[in-house]
Design an enzyme around this catalytic site. Sequence first.
Site: not given
Length: 251
Positions: A14, A16
Amino acid sequence: MNSTAKKREIYIFDVDGTLTPPRQLISPKFVSFFKEFVSKHEVYLASGSDLDKIKSQLPESILKSVNGVFTCMGNCFYQYGMKIYQNDFAEPSGLRDDLREKLLSSKYPKRRGNHVEERVGMINFSVVGRNASQEDREDYALFDKEQSERRLFASVLNTKYEDKIIAVVGGEISIDIFNPGKDKSQVLTYLESNDMICPNTVVKFFGDRTEPGGNDFALASAIKQSKYEHQVVDVKSWKDTWKVLLLNEFT
Ligand code: M1P
């Protein structure tokens, strides 16, 4: 045959909260390590965000060297600078009215604009708004931690639009809304259906929202339930990601 041969590994990250602070540039402390890491490993990115935002957070050298970038919850995929696929979002009637109503009724006092962002295959909703400054973000994140506004609102939407949408919490100030099944688990499905993964691959996924209701949950669960040997790592920030990658190198 050498039975100690290293298995093929696929890393999925991922962005953020996992490689960068939400919506911020990757840390100068981590960037050199990660640049070298992607040059030596098979790496895919799986973000709720869109490509322009990811480009503003990660250097081109990293984006060029990864094997692919899944954006907008896996609703869009880029490889070697080309868009490979994208999905549309089927928006249920009434949803915009509910988002507008939430903007009027939320007890959080500030509205900074850009509250509903249309992305490929999804929308992103934020009470404080995507135009929020870093200070506003931190202020809203504190409010949300105390009030669980995003989790509660996501759950209201999930109940009301049961078979039509899924709303999940990701990042600091917003929720991601998409059609059922159009979540990050699409990453694993795509890799499998395009023979980009084989039975003895080890799949390693790093995310900051792998808990139920978080936007990494669907992919984390799909990997855990898959036939592949795996490592699913829930991190609090890029610092945890770095630590685990370093540990992996030495074990
Ligand atoms: O990955 C989930 C979200 O992460 C960030 O969220 P926020 O702005 O709430 O901190 C953003 O990149 C957002 O676009 C993304 O959906």
